[in-house]
Design a protein around this motif. Sequence first.
Motif, PDB file in Angstrom:
ATOM      1  N   TYR A 113       0.832  -1.205   0.000  1.00 45.17           N
ATOM      2  CA  TYR A 113       0.000   0.000   0.000  1.00 45.17           C
ATOM      3  C   TYR A 113       0.867   1.257   0.000  1.00 45.17           C
ATOM      4  CZ  TYR A 113      -2.741   3.826   1.992  1.00 45.17           C
ATOM      5  OH  TYR A 113      -3.310   5.051   2.232  1.00 45.17           O
ATOM      6  N   TYR A 114       1.844   1.305   0.875  1.00 44.16           N
ATOM      7  CA  TYR A 114       2.696   2.495   0.976  1.00 44.16           C
ATOM      8  C   TYR A 114       3.613   2.643  -0.238  1.00 44.16           C
ATOM      9  CZ  TYR A 114       1.041   3.079   5.732  1.00 44.16           C
ATOM     10  OH  TYR A 114       0.238   3.284   6.829  1.00 44.16           O
ATOM     11  N   LEU A 115       4.078   1.527  -0.770  1.00 46.34           N
ATOM     12  CA  LEU A 115       4.928   1.587  -1.962  1.00 46.34           C
ATOM     13  C   LEU A 115       4.163   2.135  -3.164  1.00 46.34           C
ATOM     14  CD1 LEU A 115       6.802  -1.835  -1.631  1.00 46.34           C
ATOM     15  CD2 LEU A 115       7.819   0.438  -1.400  1.00 46.34           C
ATOM     16  N   LEU A 116       2.930   1.659  -3.342  1.00 49.35           N
ATOM     17  CA  LEU A 116       2.135   2.126  -4.480  1.00 49.35           C
ATOM     18  C   LEU A 116       1.640   3.553  -4.267  1.00 49.35           C
ATOM     19  CD1 LEU A 116       0.089  -1.072  -5.436  1.00 49.35           C
ATOM     20  CD2 LEU A 116       2.097  -0.112  -6.569  1.00 49.35           C
ATOM     21  N   LYS A 117       1.321   3.881  -3.041  1.00 52.57           N
ATOM     22  CA  LYS A 117       0.900   5.254  -2.733  1.00 52.57           C
ATOM     23  C   LYS A 117       2.019   6.235  -3.064  1.00 52.57           C
ATOM     24  CE  LYS A 117      -0.912   8.115   1.042  1.00 52.57           C
ATOM     25  NZ  LYS A 117      -1.253   8.153   2.497  1.00 52.57           N
ATOM     26  N   ALA A 118       3.250   5.848  -2.766  1.00 47.63           N
ATOM     27  CA  ALA A 118       4.398   6.709  -3.057  1.00 47.63           C
ATOM     28  C   ALA A 118       4.587   6.920  -4.554  1.00 47.63           C
ATOM     29  CB  ALA A 118       5.664   6.111  -2.449  1.00 47.63           C
ATOM     30  N   GLU A 119       4.087   5.966  -5.345  1.00 41.24           N
ATOM     31  CA  GLU A 119       4.182   6.070  -6.806  1.00 41.24           C
ATOM     32  C   GLU A 119       2.900   6.633  -7.421  1.00 41.24           C
ATOM     33  OE1 GLU A 119       6.899   5.432  -8.564  1.00 41.24           O
ATOM     34  OE2 GLU A 119       8.033   4.841  -6.774  1.00 41.24           O
ATOM     35  N   ASN A 120       2.004   7.143  -6.552  1.00 44.72           N
ATOM     36  CA  ASN A 120       0.738   7.759  -6.989  1.00 44.72           C
ATOM     37  C   ASN A 120      -0.237   6.778  -7.633  1.00 44.72           C
ATOM     38  OD1 ASN A 120       1.165  10.498  -6.131  1.00 44.72           O
ATOM     39  ND2 ASN A 120       2.657  10.696  -7.807  1.00 44.72           N
ATOM     40  N   TYR A 121      -0.242   5.550  -7.134  1.00 45.08           N
ATOM     41  CA  TYR A 121      -1.266   4.583  -7.518  1.00 45.08           C
ATOM     42  C   TYR A 121      -2.234   4.456  -6.349  1.00 45.08           C
ATOM     43  CZ  TYR A 121       1.737   3.175 -11.400  1.00 45.08           C
ATOM     44  OH  TYR A 121       2.491   3.162 -12.539  1.00 45.08           O
ATOM     45  N   HIS A 122      -3.510   4.718  -6.619  1.00 47.15           N
ATOM     46  CA  HIS A 122      -4.474   4.786  -5.523  1.00 47.15           C
ATOM     47  C   HIS A 122      -5.704   3.923  -5.801  1.00 47.15           C
ATOM     48  CE1 HIS A 122      -2.190   8.082  -3.784  1.00 47.15           C
ATOM     49  NE2 HIS A 122      -2.172   8.657  -4.982  1.00 47.15           N
ATOM     50  N   ILE A 123      -6.158   3.265  -4.762  1.00 48.14           N
ATOM     51  CA  ILE A 123      -7.414   2.511  -4.762  1.00 48.14           C
ATOM     52  C   ILE A 123      -7.895   2.511  -3.317  1.00 48.14           C
ATOM     53  CG2 ILE A 123      -6.401   0.222  -4.332  1.00 48.14           C
ATOM     54  CD1 ILE A 123      -8.424  -0.922  -6.360  1.00 48.14           C
ATOM     55  N   ASN A 124      -9.156   2.200  -3.103  1.00 51.23           N
ATOM     56  CA  ASN A 124      -9.701   2.174  -1.745  1.00 51.23           C
ATOM     57  C   ASN A 124      -8.780   1.361  -0.829  1.00 51.23           C
ATOM     58  OD1 ASN A 124     -11.176   1.839   0.613  1.00 51.23           O
ATOM     59  ND2 ASN A 124     -13.123   1.559  -0.449  1.00 51.23           N
ATOM     60  N   PRO A 125      -8.215   1.970   0.206  1.00 51.85           N
ATOM     61  CA  PRO A 125      -7.247   1.268   1.067  1.00 51.85           C
ATOM     62  C   PRO A 125      -7.786  -0.004   1.703  1.00 51.85           C
ATOM     63  CG  PRO A 125      -7.214   3.625   1.513  1.00 51.85           C
ATOM     64  CD  PRO A 125      -8.384   3.376   0.603  1.00 51.85           C
ATOM     65  N   ILE A 126      -9.091  -0.093   1.894  1.00 45.64           N
ATOM     66  CA  ILE A 126      -9.644  -1.283   2.545  1.00 45.64           C
ATOM     67  C   ILE A 126      -9.414  -2.543   1.709  1.00 45.64           C
ATOM     68  CG2 ILE A 126     -11.988  -1.208   1.572  1.00 45.64           C
ATOM     69  CD1 ILE A 126     -12.999  -1.880   4.422  1.00 45.64           C
ATOM     70  N   LEU A 127      -9.253  -2.380   0.395  1.00 49.56           N
ATOM     71  CA  LEU A 127      -9.041  -3.545  -0.465  1.00 49.56           C
ATOM     72  C   LEU A 127      -7.719  -4.243  -0.160  1.00 49.56           C
ATOM     73  CD1 LEU A 127     -10.366  -2.238  -3.903  1.00 49.56           C
ATOM     74  CD2 LEU A 127     -11.511  -3.743  -2.281  1.00 49.56           C
ATOM     75  N   TYR A 128      -6.768  -3.512   0.374  1.00 48.70           N
ATOM     76  CA  TYR A 128      -5.485  -4.124   0.731  1.00 48.70           C
ATOM     77  C   TYR A 128      -5.639  -5.119   1.880  1.00 48.70           C
ATOM     78  CZ  TYR A 128      -2.863  -0.818  -2.180  1.00 48.70           C
ATOM     79  OH  TYR A 128      -2.348  -0.109  -3.241  1.00 48.70           O
ATOM     80  N   SER A 129      -6.703  -4.978   2.659  1.00 47.55           N
ATOM     81  CA  SER A 129      -6.907  -5.870   3.807  1.00 47.55           C
ATOM     82  C   SER A 129      -7.657  -7.137   3.429  1.00 47.55           C
ATOM     83  CB  SER A 129      -7.671  -5.140   4.917  1.00 47.55           C
ATOM     84  OG  SER A 129      -8.997  -4.840   4.504  1.00 47.55           O
TER      85      SER A 129
END
Length: 206
Positions: A113-129
């Motif tokens: 999540y943090y790696l992709l966020k740093a690269e400006n890739y975004h999706i609903n964070p709850i999906l990572y769980s």
Amino acid sequence: MEYYIYDIPVFVMSTPEEGVNIPLFCQEAEETIPRSLLQNIEVVYIGEFKELKGRNATYAHGAVYMNSHEPSNFDMLENFIHEAAHSLEIDHGMFIYDEDLIEEFRGKRARLYYLLKAENYHINPILYSYVEYNKKFDNFLANEVGYPTLLSITMGLFVSPYGATSVQEYFANGFEKYFLDNPRTVRDISPILYRKIEGIINDDKA
């Protein structure tokens, strides 16, 4: 025509690509994975099947279905070993998917999540769980991020990008790499997953 992996019949229902040699593929499968880990595979079909639903291979009801349009024997072997891993979920599912493996997977997803966020890739964070397969998250990884980008971002986090898809693919992907690449790589990147694979191998040797 009919071939065999050990005593498991392999039926070729449509002509494979020029780079695929089915007798050699069967031989390589026997050289790669022991018969004891194939106890839930009754038959292998190679061709074009509705069961594939656009995938390269799938395991269902004792059968492995494989797309005949794979370009090489190694691609065929990857698919077969991957589906062999899924077949082991029948007997070893409770052992594989315990809290230890799920927590290891969740920890990697959190890092992702943090790696992709740093690269400006975004999706609903709850999906990572969500540890189970989620089509929206799968499409996000495959089509929005893309596996080439994901490969560079997740180097050392997953043994290959597809392992981020779900906990089931995390296991099957690691199993595939254990037999076709280097067990030490799996051990170093995913130690709990490595212990699960070793546990299954040792259990089937007993």
